[in-house]
Design an enzyme around this catalytic site. Structure first.
Site, PDB file in Angstrom:
ATOM      1  N   LYS A 235       0.820  -1.213   0.000  1.00 27.47           N
ATOM      2  CA  LYS A 235       0.000   0.000   0.000  1.00 27.47           C
ATOM      3  C   LYS A 235       0.851   1.259   0.000  1.00 27.47           C
ATOM      4  CE  LYS A 235      -1.088  -0.182   4.896  1.00 27.47           C
ATOM      5  NZ  LYS A 235      -2.107  -0.537   5.847  1.00 27.47           N
ATOM      6  N   ARG A 236       2.106   1.147   0.404  1.00 26.81           N
ATOM      7  CA  ARG A 236       2.953   2.332   0.388  1.00 26.81           C
ATOM      8  C   ARG A 236       3.456   2.632  -1.022  1.00 26.81           C
ATOM      9  NH1 ARG A 236       3.297   0.320   5.030  1.00 26.81           N
ATOM     10  NH2 ARG A 236       4.572  -1.420   4.353  1.00 26.81           N
TER      11      ARG A 236
END
Ligand code: GLU
Length: 469
Positions: A235-236
């Protein structure tokens, strides 16, 4: 035996495309087996849970076709806390678990090396329960744990390599490994279809099933989803939230079809097939166990195909959230009263063949709804060259003289204006397009002018001409 599968997300962040894929695989498997799909929200990590993430999961599932009310649940892991504790107590009482108060540093000091797992120090020291005493599972010294996995065959784990792992923390609270098993047990789950990331947990969990005296489920660990660099989607780094795809204008039908193609394909070298074919032909056993590449470019092209396949009326409906800015979708640059549904319906078929995600509808049609176009200055500078002013003058004059304001007449008229200067239509069109729509690319120009109407077209052309003085 009725097949019972579950999807068990933790509400700790935006709902991930990988999660959506596991959910769909569970969903289809249940359907094919005449079984039940259970939704369980694993909400025991109180520090990271938020109710809005749970709501996000429910609405994302709904969007992808797993609609509320069509499955069992949602159940919440926290509601089963009593059972988790009872199972921990049973394991202790039967001698399958023991208390330990060692810290990681204690173990390291004893073993004199990097921490490589617990050394079994408290196995037979008879420590009782108490604050700070963790409960550890006594893994068998011998033998092997064979996991039956529909995708991976029978991965085998030697028991002596599995440390005596913690099943309840020093404050008595059971850990994920145990809670997850106890929930599956209480809910009568027969097949656990989940992400490959959990495979290292599986031998431990299967030992817990055995120790609690219940036949373990059949497992299926679906492959990890990776980006173009073969890195696990994160998700980063990557766009992983299903919601982000929804807001960008991916169609749920395209999205769920694409997700099912990660590591699997329907027969006959086809990719775009009706959902009913996927539901019929999908075989969990056929899923390729190697990492699956989530190819956003391919998904986008795929989505474009789905958009083009929609009946126009459905396309018009599907665009509404972007035209009116409903829900979580950003409002368009025009005021609600400036929107004209008839004008949109007139250009919708032209837009439908050109856009690949629904949000692209906005820059394609904004010129129709704004009092004056949003001029892309770079496009302006590139297009408005020597001669553009005169060309616009002649085009305005020729358009003013038109009897019928229709695409065909507009085209032949502008063609003639260009021909007088030895210009091809493409070159003649460019300054008119920039003057009227503000951009160099967009919908076919003459149809756009027809819909925009005589007055607005001429006003914009004159305004552009004035800027060129
Ligand atoms: N709550 C776990 C997760 O979101 C799922 C565990 C499982 O499916 O067994 O990763």
């Amino acid at each position: 035996m009725t097949v019972r599968v579950r999807f068990a997300p933790s509400p700790t962040g935006m709902f991930h495309v990988g999660g959506a894929r596991s959910a769909l695989q569970n969903w289809i498997y249940a359907k094919q087996q005449g079984g039940v799909f259970v939704l369980r929200i694993e909400d025991t990590d109180a520090a990271r849970n938020k109710p809005e993430w749970t709501e996000g999961i429910l609405s994302a599932l709904d969007w992808i076709g797993i609609s509320r009310g069509s499955y069992e649940g949602p159940h919440f892991q926290s509601e089963n806390a009593g059972e988790h504790r009872a199972a921990a107590a049973r394991l202790y009482e039967s001698g399958r678990a023991y208390y330990c108060d060692c810290t990681r540093e204690d173990v390291q000091a004893r073993t004199g090396s990097q921490y490589q797992g617990y050394d079994g120090y408290h196995r037979d020291r008879g420590l009782g329960p108490g604050p700070g005493h963790a409960l550890r599972f006594r893994t068998p010294d011998e033998g092997a744990t064979v996991v039956v996995d529909l995708i991976r065959g029978e991965p085998t784990f030697e028991n002596k390599l599995i440390e005596d792992f913690v099943i309840a923390r020093g404050d008595g609270s059971p850990v994920f490994l145990l809670a997850n098993v106890v929930d599956d047990m209480t809910m009568g789950i027969t097949h656990v279809i989940r992400a490959e990331e959990h495979l290292p947990n599986t031998p431990k969990q299967q030992l817990l099933w055995d120790a609690l005296g219940v036949k373990p489920p059949i497992w299926a660990h679906v492959p990890v989803v990776v980006n173009e660099k073969r890195q696990k989607l994160s998700k980063r780094r990557d766009k992983v939230a299903l919601e982000a795809y929804r807001e960008e204008g991916y169609l749920p039908g395209a999205m769920r079809n694409y997700l099912m193609l990660l590591g699997w394909a329907p027969s006959g070298d086809r990719e775009i097939v009706p959902w009913s074919v996927i539901e019929e032909e999908f075989r969990l056993e056929e899923v390729n166990p190697s990492p699956a590449f989530f190819d956003e470019k391919k998904l986008r092209a795929f989505n474009g195909d789905y958009i083009r396949a929609l009946p126009v009326a459905e396309f018009i409906d599907a665009c509404q959230p972007w035209l009116t800015g409903t829900g979580t979708i950003a409002p368009p640059p025009w005021q609600p009263e400036e929107f004209d549904a008839d004008a949109f319906a007139a250009v919708a078929p032209l837009a439908q063949t050109r856009i690949t995600v629904l949000s692209e509808i906005v820059p394609n049609v904004d010129f129709l709804f704004l009092a004056s176009p949003l001029i892309d200055e770079a496009a302006w500078a590139k297009t408005m060259k020597d001669g553009s002013a005169e060309l616009l003058d002649d085009a305005v004059a020729a358009f003013e003289a038109l009897e019928s304001w229709d695409a065909e007449s507009l085209k032949s008229t502008l063609e003639a204006v260009g021909a007088e200067r030895g210009l091809k239509l493409g070159k003649t069109q460019a300054p008119v397009r920039v003057a009227v729509t503000g951009r160099t690319v967009g919908l076919p120009l003459f149809e756009s002018l027809e819909v925009l109407g005589r007055e607005r077209t001429l006003t914009r052309m004159r305004a552009a001409r004035l800027r060129l003085v």
